[in-house]
Design a protein around this motif. Structure first.
Motif, PDB file in Angstrom:
ATOM      1  N   MET A   1     -36.928 -23.371  -2.890  1.00 40.70           N
ATOM      2  CA  MET A   1     -36.813 -23.518  -1.439  1.00 40.70           C
ATOM      3  C   MET A   1     -37.323 -24.850  -0.814  1.00 40.70           C
ATOM      4  O   MET A   1     -37.794 -25.755  -1.740  1.00 40.70           O
ATOM      5  N   TYR A   2     -36.847 -25.242   0.102  1.00 37.81           N
ATOM      6  CA  TYR A   2     -37.487 -26.692   0.878  1.00 37.81           C
ATOM      7  C   TYR A   2     -37.763 -26.505   2.131  1.00 37.81           C
ATOM      8  O   TYR A   2     -37.453 -25.724   2.818  1.00 37.81           O
ATOM      9  N   LEU A   3     -38.571 -27.526   2.476  1.00 30.14           N
ATOM     10  CA  LEU A   3     -39.425 -27.616   3.895  1.00 30.14           C
ATOM     11  C   LEU A   3     -39.111 -29.079   4.372  1.00 30.14           C
ATOM     12  O   LEU A   3     -39.513 -29.958   3.610  1.00 30.14           O
ATOM     13  N   THR A   4     -38.715 -29.547   5.633  1.00 34.56           N
ATOM     14  CA  THR A   4     -38.652 -30.802   5.977  1.00 34.56           C
ATOM     15  C   THR A   4     -39.470 -30.932   7.074  1.00 34.56           C
ATOM     16  O   THR A   4     -39.911 -30.063   7.754  1.00 34.56           O
ATOM     17  N   GLN A   5     -39.700 -32.433   7.393  1.00 35.01           N
ATOM     18  CA  GLN A   5     -40.829 -32.581   8.461  1.00 35.01           C
ATOM     19  C   GLN A   5     -39.986 -32.243   9.741  1.00 35.01           C
ATOM     20  O   GLN A   5     -40.414 -31.826  10.733  1.00 35.01           O
TER      21      GLN A   5
ATOM     22  N   LYS B   1     -41.976 -18.662  12.535  1.00 38.45           N
ATOM     23  CA  LYS B   1     -40.608 -19.270  12.457  1.00 38.45           C
ATOM     24  C   LYS B   1     -40.311 -20.102  11.288  1.00 38.45           C
ATOM     25  O   LYS B   1     -39.097 -20.226  10.722  1.00 38.45           O
ATOM     26  N   LEU B   2     -41.277 -21.097  11.156  1.00 45.29           N
ATOM     27  CA  LEU B   2     -40.966 -22.035   9.947  1.00 45.29           C
ATOM     28  C   LEU B   2     -40.986 -20.985   8.579  1.00 45.29           C
ATOM     29  O   LEU B   2     -39.897 -21.422   7.930  1.00 45.29           O
ATOM     30  N   LEU B   3     -41.590 -19.918   8.390  1.00 45.10           N
ATOM     31  CA  LEU B   3     -41.306 -19.112   7.376  1.00 45.10           C
ATOM     32  C   LEU B   3     -39.825 -18.861   7.428  1.00 45.10           C
ATOM     33  O   LEU B   3     -39.214 -18.880   6.356  1.00 45.10           O
ATOM     34  N   ASN B   4     -39.567 -18.447   8.337  1.00 44.43           N
ATOM     35  CA  ASN B   4     -37.936 -17.890   8.761  1.00 44.43           C
ATOM     36  C   ASN B   4     -37.105 -19.205   8.173  1.00 44.43           C
ATOM     37  O   ASN B   4     -36.065 -18.859   7.188  1.00 44.43           O
ATOM     38  N   MET B   5     -37.460 -20.351   8.591  1.00 43.56           N
ATOM     39  CA  MET B   5     -36.514 -21.431   8.033  1.00 43.56           C
ATOM     40  C   MET B   5     -36.586 -21.681   6.700  1.00 43.56           C
ATOM     41  O   MET B   5     -35.581 -22.030   6.261  1.00 43.56           O
ATOM     42  N   VAL B   6     -37.842 -21.593   6.042  1.00 43.12           N
ATOM     43  CA  VAL B   6     -37.952 -21.985   4.848  1.00 43.12           C
ATOM     44  C   VAL B   6     -37.177 -21.028   3.781  1.00 43.12           C
ATOM     45  O   VAL B   6     -36.369 -21.216   2.994  1.00 43.12           O
TER      46      VAL B   6
ATOM     47  N   ILE C   1     -40.161 -27.377  -2.274  1.00 40.73           N
ATOM     48  CA  ILE C   1     -40.077 -28.787  -2.250  1.00 40.73           C
ATOM     49  C   ILE C   1     -40.386 -29.293  -0.800  1.00 40.73           C
ATOM     50  O   ILE C   1     -39.860 -28.936   0.102  1.00 40.73           O
ATOM     51  N   GLN C   2     -41.348 -29.966  -0.492  1.00 45.82           N
ATOM     52  CA  GLN C   2     -41.894 -30.256   0.831  1.00 45.82           C
ATOM     53  C   GLN C   2     -41.742 -31.819   1.181  1.00 45.82           C
ATOM     54  O   GLN C   2     -42.433 -32.569   0.273  1.00 45.82           O
ATOM     55  N   GLU C   3     -41.242 -32.028   2.129  1.00 52.24           N
ATOM     56  CA  GLU C   3     -40.972 -33.432   2.517  1.00 52.24           C
ATOM     57  C   GLU C   3     -42.233 -33.827   2.942  1.00 52.24           C
ATOM     58  O   GLU C   3     -42.967 -33.126   4.129  1.00 52.24           O
ATOM     59  N   SER C   4     -42.685 -34.731   2.631  1.00 50.95           N
ATOM     60  CA  SER C   4     -44.098 -35.167   3.108  1.00 50.95           C
ATOM     61  C   SER C   4     -44.038 -35.999   4.163  1.00 50.95           C
ATOM     62  O   SER C   4     -43.009 -36.762   4.419  1.00 50.95           O
ATOM     63  N   GLN C   5     -45.292 -36.254   5.068  1.00 52.84           N
ATOM     64  CA  GLN C   5     -45.323 -37.284   6.057  1.00 52.84           C
ATOM     65  C   GLN C   5     -44.795 -38.654   5.625  1.00 52.84           C
ATOM     66  O   GLN C   5     -45.503 -38.966   4.547  1.00 52.84           O
ATOM     67  N   ARG C   6     -44.171 -39.372   6.252  1.00 54.23           N
ATOM     68  CA  ARG C   6     -44.016 -40.746   5.821  1.00 54.23           C
ATOM     69  C   ARG C   6     -45.640 -41.786   5.727  1.00 54.23           C
ATOM     70  O   ARG C   6     -46.268 -41.341   6.520  1.00 54.23           O
TER      71      ARG C   6
END
Ligand code: 5GP
Ligand code: MN
Length: 320
Positions: free
Chosen positions: A219-223, A199-204, A255-260
């Protein structure tokens, strides 16, 4: 010099980079076990959690996030680290261990440490560790074989990437002779996904944008996506490669949003992964943003906004 220094050492701390990959983990396990069998006191350290897919490796529980007092060690060995800061928060303290050895295959290695084995032509750090174990006269057992096989198999992208060389095949063949079940490794690492990961792959994949000249994909990925799909950083592994398979694309970016970070306030920071399938040297690009890597796979971390990163990255497509 590395061999002499390893032979003379007695209490070693082996370290590798944050967000460890298969090469980092395989290399530290194989060398750690080899040195232990030589009668040395060895501790394996990594700052980050170990991704679940690697938990099948024998001895994985020996990689700890607490190295104890660093004054205990006479020697530190950094594996798969292009610069010592890749170790994370303990980098400075590690640099004060009397002898520091640097074993790596990154083009951008800074040459830190008293003794080095740096070979950008090597497929992986695992390949270099194999060579060291041979030179030390250590008999490779099944646990070490699994570790070395995993290091090479993952860093060559299952022998798909350009760093795949004759030694990679040769060593992996030997590791299979020494007891590695290559089917088991393949299943553990690449064939078993959670539904959340798909599902994550789908979103990304839904975020893919291509530059006007068609040569760059972003592509990007968010928390938030991780939360929504109930996935974790473990599931991000390999996602960047999907966008590299698009026709005409030479460079793929995730581009991957990292954990705070604790105490880091509410500013997001991003890990930008770059992959090239040809002439563009992405290590040079990553280096210009303070990161590094290989010509075909590199990354950097930044505190600029997602929009700003995208703007900068798309500008790159003008130069190739
Ligand atoms: P990934 O995109 O998989 O995180 O990293 C790709 C390659 O770049 C790996 O070889 C990794 O070791 C290297 N790399 C990733 N992040 C950094 C970084 O912040 N600094 C440096 N020097 N190398 C990095
Ligand atoms: Mn590596």
């Amino acid at each position: 010099m590395i061999l002499k220094s390893l032979k003379e050492s007695r209490r070693l701390l082996l370290v590798t980079h944050v967000r460890p990959d298969g090469d980092a983990i395989g290399s530290i396990l194989a060398l750690g076990r080899g040195l232990s069998l030589m009668g040395k006191t060895v501790r394996l350290y990594n700052e980050s959690p170990i991704p679940a897919i690697f938990r099948f490796l024998p001895g994985i529980e020996q990689i700890v996030s607490d190295p104890g007092p660093l004054s205990d060690y006479d020697t530190a060995v950094a594996l798969d680290c292009s610069d010592l800061s890749r170790v994370g928060g303990l980098a400075d303290a590690v640099s004060r261990i009397p002898t520091l050895i640097n074993i790596d295959h990154h083009l951008t290695n800074t040459g830190f440490g008293a003794h080095q084995m740096i070979d950008p032509a090597a497929s992986s750090t695992g390949e270099l560790v194999y060579q060291i174990l041979m030179d030390l006269g250590i008999a490779i057992d099944s646990a070490m074989a699994y570790a070395i096989y995993t290091a090479i198999f993952t860093d060559t992208g299952s022998f798909l990437f350009q760093n795949t060389n004759p030694k990679a095949f040769y060593i992996c063949g030997r590791m299979v002779e020494l007891g590695v079940n290559s089917y088991t490794v393949a299943q553990k690492l690449f064939a078993t996904y959670s539904l959340g990961r798909l599902k994550l792959l789908n979103m990304v994949l839904d975020t893919i944008q291509i530059s006007r000249n068609g040569k760059l994909s972003v592509m990007y990925l968010t928390q938030e996506m991780l939360r929504e799909t109930e996935t974790s950083v473990d599931d991000i592994n390999g996602l960047v490669n999907y966008a590299k398979h698009i026709e005409d694309v030479q460079v793929a970016v995730l581009i991957q949003e990292s954990q705070r970070l604790p105490g880091g306030g509410d500013r997001s920071h991003y890990h930008v992964s770059l992959r090239s399938n040809g002439p563009v040297d992405v290590a040079a690009i990553a280096e210009s943003y303070g990161g590094g890597g290989h010509s075909g796979a590199a990354a950097y971390t930044t505190y600029t906004s997602l929009a700003e990163i995208k703007k900068n990255v798309f500008r790159l497509s003008d130069i190739f």
